[in-house]
Design a protein around this motif. Structure first.
Motif, short mmCIF file in Angstrom:
data_model
loop_
_atom_site.label_atom_id
_atom_site.label_comp_id
_atom_site.label_asym_id
_atom_site.label_seq_id
_atom_site.Cartn_x
_atom_site.Cartn_y
_atom_site.Cartn_z
N LEU A 77 -8.59 11.72 10.24
CA LEU A 77 -7.54 11.52 9.24
C LEU A 77 -6.17 11.42 9.88
O LEU A 77 -5.36 10.55 9.51
N GLU A 81 -3.52 8.27 9.66
CA GLU A 81 -2.14 8.44 9.20
C GLU A 81 -1.15 7.84 10.21
O GLU A 81 -0.20 7.15 9.84
N ALA A 88 -1.35 10.77 4.28
CA ALA A 88 -2.40 10.76 3.27
C ALA A 88 -2.02 11.70 2.14
O ALA A 88 -1.06 12.47 2.24
N VAL A 133 -10.58 8.49 4.28
CA VAL A 133 -9.85 7.89 5.39
C VAL A 133 -9.92 6.36 5.31
O VAL A 133 -8.92 5.66 5.52
N HIS A 136 -7.57 5.20 2.69
CA HIS A 136 -6.19 5.31 3.13
C HIS A 136 -5.82 4.15 4.06
O HIS A 136 -4.74 3.56 3.93
#
Length: 378
Positions: A77, A81, A88, A133, A136
């Motif tokens: 994650l 980002e 996120a 993820v 995102h």
């Protein structure tokens, strides 16, 4: 773990270590490369612990393996980002952190002997975070430069391919498989990592790498069939050939000096102090596309003036209003570039260059210095 499973795990471990070494130089500057190195470290540690469990079965090693597996979603994650330069959702970050801590506590306390429900819970936790993820990456991909967008798409593809392979690592869910897909998931991911350093950060390039590896496995499978090998032997040989081919691609790519480039400035420092010599001093600049005032004629004069006031234009540049950001995105997309290097402010001239997504911050800083040098050379 079977003998073939151990061999595939060893190949995956070696691939993760090669990739980690390949991004080490860029990782010293932090950013995407720094998070990538941390994730590769966890992958290598996970595969190493699995091999250690084969050589020395122990509940302690099992617990350590589960701790590493619990922290992988959070590391993934954080990489996502950083790649799209957007945080996120808060709930997702808290869930990933809480899951990592919770499963770690469980594994080192009464979870040393893992029960079926605990393993299923860990698998579900990983799957949910990985799915988030992916969402995102896809939802925020338009906020970054073209090079970073391609890298985000490629990593999203790698994650999408890796998740089903990782699921097979849970023996309680898939007890009868001849070997696990975890090593192949690691190979898919590190092949994607090897593509981040240059312009080849594209999903199709990753699919091409996988096709080459699968082709090597197919050739071996054909040979095994012609030799009338038994099905288990043919499957083992095919899997090993596929993994070995992927490792060979990876090693060759990171062994290429161009993929371990020291940056623009050392070559620029040795160039003559004029525009032509500076731009010819490095392949990234020499392959750039000139953007003249005539090519900018369709944009309003005030936007052109605002863009020309910046030494380097990139999608992640702060301090730009919405209109200026839109103009920057449009120009970068028009030339397939990650940066516009200002050659002169009046008349406005730029050089559109496309660098890799692995070291964008360093590239932006170096291009800014080069823009200042070009000002003095003018």
């Amino acid at each position: 773990m079977t003998a073939i499973g151990a061999l595939l795990t060893a190949i995956g471990l070696l691939a993760a270590l090669v990739a980690r070494a390949g991004v080490a130089a860029a990782a010293r500057g932090g950013g995407v490369a720094g998070h990538l190195r941390r994730l590769l470290t966890l992958i290598a540690l996970l595969l190493g612990l699995r091999l250690a469990q084969v050589a020395l079965p122990s509940p302690v090693i099992v617990a350590c393996t589960m701790v590493v597996a619990a922290w992988l979603p959070l590391a993934t994650l954080r990489l996502a980002e950083e790649l799209v330069r957007r945080h996120a959702a808060r709930w997702l970050k808290l869930a990933a952190l809480a899951g990592a801590i919770g499963f770690s506590v469980l594994s080192v306390t009464f979870g040393l002997v893992w029960t079926g429900p605990a393993v299923v819970a860990l698998a579900l936790f990983q799957a949910v975070v990985m799915a988030a993820v992916l969402l995102h990456l896809v939802s925020q991909r338009t906020a970054v430069s073209l090079a970073e967008r391609r890298a985000a798409d490629m990593l999203a593809l790698a994650f999408a391919l890796a998740v089903p392979l990782l699921a097979t690592d849970f023996e309680r869910l898939f007890p009868d498989l001849p070997f696990r897909g975890g090593p192949f998931a690691a190979l898919v991911f590190v092949l994607a990592c090897s593509r981040l350093a240059g312009e080849a950060s594209r999903p199709l390039r990753l699919l091409g790498d996988l096709a080459i590896a699968a082709g090597a496995g197919g050739i071996v499978a054909l040979g095994a069939w012609l030799a009338s090998a038994t099905a288990p032997v043919a499957l083992a040989l095919t899997a090993t050939a596929t993994a070995a081919a992927a490792l060979a691609l990876l090693a060759e790519r990171f062994a290429d000096p161009a993929s371990r480039d020291e940056g623009l400035l050392p070559r620029i420092a040795n160039a003559a102090p004029d525009e032509a010599a500076i731009l010819a001093a490095h392949p990234l600049l020499a392959s750039g596309i000139p953007v003249t005032a005539a090519a900018l004629a369709d944009l309003p004069d005030d936007l052109i003036a605002a863009l020309a006031a910046m030494p380097v234009v990139c999608a992640g540049e702060g301090g730009m209003n919405g209109t200026l950001t839109g103009a920057a995105h449009e120009l970068l997309g028009r030339y397939g570039a990650s940066h516009l290097l200002r050659l002169s402010a009046n008349p406005p001239r730029f050089l559109a260059v496309s660098g890799g997504a692995l070291d964008t911050d360093r590239l932006t800083g170096e291009l800014t210095i080069i823009a200042r040098l070009l000002e003095r050379a003018a």
